[in-house]
Scaffold this motif. Sequence first.
Motif, PDB file in Angstrom:
ATOM      1  N   PRO A 112       0.841  -1.198   0.000  1.00 13.09           N
ATOM      2  CA  PRO A 112       0.000   0.000   0.000  1.00 13.09           C
ATOM      3  C   PRO A 112       0.877   1.249   0.000  1.00 13.09           C
ATOM      4  N   PHE A 113       0.462   2.259  -0.749  1.00 11.92           N
ATOM      5  CA  PHE A 113       1.290   3.474  -0.838  1.00 11.92           C
ATOM      6  C   PHE A 113       1.515   4.080   0.552  1.00 11.92           C
ATOM      7  N   ALA A 114       0.538   3.898   1.436  1.00 10.59           N
ATOM      8  CA  ALA A 114       0.640   4.489   2.773  1.00 10.59           C
ATOM      9  C   ALA A 114       1.804   3.931   3.587  1.00 10.59           C
ATOM     10  N   THR A 115       2.473   2.918   3.068  1.00 12.32           N
ATOM     11  CA  THR A 115       3.681   2.406   3.733  1.00 12.32           C
ATOM     12  C   THR A 115       4.714   3.520   3.886  1.00 12.32           C
ATOM     13  N   VAL A 116       4.619   4.549   3.041  1.00 10.41           N
ATOM     14  CA  VAL A 116       5.584   5.661   3.153  1.00 10.41           C
ATOM     15  C   VAL A 116       5.504   6.316   4.534  1.00 10.41           C
ATOM     16  N   THR A 117       4.352   6.205   5.193  1.00 12.38           N
ATOM     17  CA  THR A 117       4.226   6.800   6.526  1.00 12.38           C
ATOM     18  C   THR A 117       5.139   6.069   7.514  1.00 12.38           C
ATOM     19  N   ARG A 118       5.165   4.738   7.421  1.00 10.45           N
ATOM     20  CA  ARG A 118       6.064   3.953   8.280  1.00 10.45           C
ATOM     21  C   ARG A 118       7.519   4.319   7.995  1.00 10.45           C
ATOM     22  N   ASP A 178      -0.297  -0.230 -10.022  1.00  7.89           N
ATOM     23  CA  ASP A 178      -1.702   0.073 -10.321  1.00  7.89           C
ATOM     24  C   ASP A 178      -2.076   1.522  -9.987  1.00  7.89           C
ATOM     25  N   MET A 179      -1.118   2.334  -9.563  1.00  7.54           N
ATOM     26  CA  MET A 179      -1.423   3.746  -9.287  1.00  7.54           C
ATOM     27  C   MET A 179      -0.866   4.618 -10.398  1.00  7.54           C
ATOM     28  N   SER A 180      -1.679   5.583 -10.826  1.00 11.42           N
ATOM     29  CA  SER A 180      -1.191   6.506 -11.852  1.00 11.42           C
ATOM     30  C   SER A 180      -0.256   7.522 -11.199  1.00 11.42           C
ATOM     31  N   LEU A 181       0.490   8.211 -12.024  1.00  5.53           N
ATOM     32  CA  LEU A 181       1.404   9.236 -11.510  1.00  5.53           C
ATOM     33  C   LEU A 181       0.613  10.347 -10.802  1.00  5.53           C
ATOM     34  N   THR A 182      -0.555  10.645 -11.331  1.00  5.91           N
ATOM     35  CA  THR A 182      -1.384  11.686 -10.713  1.00  5.91           C
ATOM     36  C   THR A 182      -1.791  11.264  -9.305  1.00  5.91           C
ATOM     37  N   ASP A 183      -2.222  10.015  -9.159  1.00  2.00           N
ATOM     38  CA  ASP A 183      -2.627   9.523  -7.836  1.00  2.00           C
ATOM     39  C   ASP A 183      -1.430   9.482  -6.880  1.00  2.00           C
ATOM     40  N   ILE A 184      -0.293   9.105  -7.414  1.00  2.09           N
ATOM     41  CA  ILE A 184       0.921   9.048  -6.579  1.00  2.09           C
ATOM     42  C   ILE A 184       1.259  10.446  -6.067  1.00  2.09           C
ATOM     43  N   ARG A 185       1.151  11.437  -6.960  1.00  2.00           N
ATOM     44  CA  ARG A 185       1.456  12.818  -6.541  1.00  2.00           C
ATOM     45  C   ARG A 185       0.480  13.273  -5.460  1.00  2.00           C
ATOM     46  N   THR A 186      -0.788  12.923  -5.632  1.00  3.60           N
ATOM     47  CA  THR A 186      -1.808  13.330  -4.657  1.00  3.60           C
ATOM     48  C   THR A 186      -1.521  12.702  -3.295  1.00  3.60           C
ATOM     49  N   ALA A 188       1.305  11.462  -2.208  1.00  2.00           N
ATOM     50  CA  ALA A 188       2.588  11.930  -1.670  1.00  2.00           C
ATOM     51  C   ALA A 188       2.400  13.288  -0.981  1.00  2.00           C
ATOM     52  N   THR A 189       1.605  14.151  -1.585  1.00  2.02           N
ATOM     53  CA  THR A 189       1.358  15.470  -0.983  1.00  2.02           C
ATOM     54  C   THR A 189       0.629  15.312   0.345  1.00  2.02           C
ATOM     55  N   ARG A 190      -0.298  14.346   0.391  1.00  2.00           N
ATOM     56  CA  ARG A 190      -1.091  14.143   1.605  1.00  2.00           C
ATOM     57  C   ARG A 190      -0.250  13.523   2.731  1.00  2.00           C
ATOM     58  N   LEU A 191       0.517  12.503   2.393  1.00  2.00           N
ATOM     59  CA  LEU A 191       1.225  11.734   3.429  1.00  2.00           C
ATOM     60  C   LEU A 191       2.626  12.253   3.726  1.00  2.00           C
ATOM     61  N   LEU A 192       3.212  12.907   2.731  1.00  2.00           N
ATOM     62  CA  LEU A 192       4.585  13.404   2.903  1.00  2.00           C
ATOM     63  C   LEU A 192       4.622  14.867   2.469  1.00  2.00           C
ATOM     64  N   PRO A 193       4.044  15.762   3.268  1.00  2.00           N
ATOM     65  CA  PRO A 193       4.010  17.172   2.859  1.00  2.00           C
ATOM     66  C   PRO A 193       5.421  17.697   2.609  1.00  2.00           C
ATOM     67  N   GLY A 194       5.568  18.400   1.497  1.00  2.00           N
ATOM     68  CA  GLY A 194       6.885  18.936   1.151  1.00  2.00           C
ATOM     69  C   GLY A 194       7.684  18.004   0.262  1.00  2.00           C
ATOM     70  N   SER A 195       7.151  16.803   0.024  1.00  3.86           N
ATOM     71  CA  SER A 195       7.882  15.865  -0.839  1.00  3.86           C
ATOM     72  C   SER A 195       7.799  16.320  -2.298  1.00  3.86           C
ATOM     73  N   GLN A 196       8.700  15.790  -3.102  1.00  5.78           N
ATOM     74  CA  GLN A 196       8.678  16.095  -4.537  1.00  5.78           C
ATOM     75  C   GLN A 196       8.617  14.798  -5.317  1.00  5.78           C
ATOM     76  N   VAL A 197       7.817  14.796  -6.368  1.00  4.06           N
ATOM     77  CA  VAL A 197       7.725  13.621  -7.243  1.00  4.06           C
ATOM     78  C   VAL A 197       8.116  14.069  -8.645  1.00  4.06           C
ATOM     79  N   ARG A 198       9.185  13.452  -9.144  1.00  2.00           N
ATOM     80  CA  ARG A 198       9.692  13.834 -10.479  1.00  2.00           C
ATOM     81  C   ARG A 198       9.560  12.636 -11.409  1.00  2.00           C
ATOM     82  N   GLN A 199       8.949  12.846 -12.553  1.00  2.00           N
ATOM     83  CA  GLN A 199       8.826  11.749 -13.527  1.00  2.00           C
ATOM     84  C   GLN A 199      10.160  11.526 -14.217  1.00  2.00           C
ATOM     85  N   LEU A 200      10.538  10.256 -14.346  1.00  2.00           N
ATOM     86  CA  LEU A 200      11.793   9.902 -15.020  1.00  2.00           C
ATOM     87  C   LEU A 200      11.466   9.234 -16.348  1.00  2.00           C
ATOM     88  N   LEU A 201      12.486   9.071 -17.170  1.00  2.00           N
ATOM     89  CA  LEU A 201      12.231   8.600 -18.532  1.00  2.00           C
ATOM     90  C   LEU A 201      11.673   7.173 -18.597  1.00  2.00           C
TER      91      LEU A 201
END
Length: 211
Positions: A112-118, A178-186, A188-201
């Motif tokens: 789950p993406f929320a693992t970033v909180t741990r 299964d998560m789009s980049l848009t959902d990941i950005r959303t 990340a902003t919610r769970l890790l305020p101040g984080s940055q998400v950069r798309q790579l090639l």
Amino acid sequence: MTFLHMPPTRPVPGSRPIPFDHNDHYHRLLLRHLPSGGRTTFDAGCGTDRFARRLAGRGYEVDALDPSPQVAAAAESIGGGPRYRRADVTTTDLPRGHYDVITCLASLHHMPFATVTRLREALAPGGVLLVLGCYAGITRWDLVAVPANAVARAAVHVSERLRGAAPPPLQAPVRQPDMSLTDIRTEATRLLPGSQVRQLLFWRYLLTYNA
Ligand SMILES: C[S@@+](CC[C@H](N)C(=O)[O-])C[C@H]1O[C@@H](n2cnc3c(N)ncnc32)[C@H](O)[C@@H]1O
């Protein structure tokens, strides 16, 4: 939490070599984001341990964790380098406020993406979380990524032929994101305020978060 020392990666008999590994391709980029003066690192979902070993090679104390029995098999012979534990990062106890660097390469989409909180809670003050992630869906970048990928694979293949056959790498479990980049950005902003998400090639993103 107890970690074992992880031995060098051994090839799995019969496994196919990867001519161009998208995750390994970004190791140098990740290394450029390491904070100066950092000492302790944790690699979540270390898989074949290639990045954990790179961190150890830079003098870091590395804890590496992965639940895969394939990877556990590689830990049978104890050697130097990263300290390895076979475990699930979503349920195992992590020391709070401990690590200067936490990395998670091509693994977050297995959980789950929320693992970033741990992971965030395990960062020491001033610590850095680096996620090299995979996303679902097609983006404009694919117009460039598909031909660039073909060229890179061909170049690596030719180079390996010229140097002699490289041993096939141990391959870690893979899974489709299964998560789009848009959902990941959303998220990340919610769970890790101040984080940055950069798309790579090559169908990857780099999430950076400073505690
Ligand atoms: C595609 S591999 C990437 C491995 C490695 N980080 C690399 O860059 O080559 C994904 C890894 O995530 C691991 N993984 C899956 N679920 C996990 C979980 N809950 N906790 C920790 N690792 C997990 C898998 O076992 C696998 O080794």
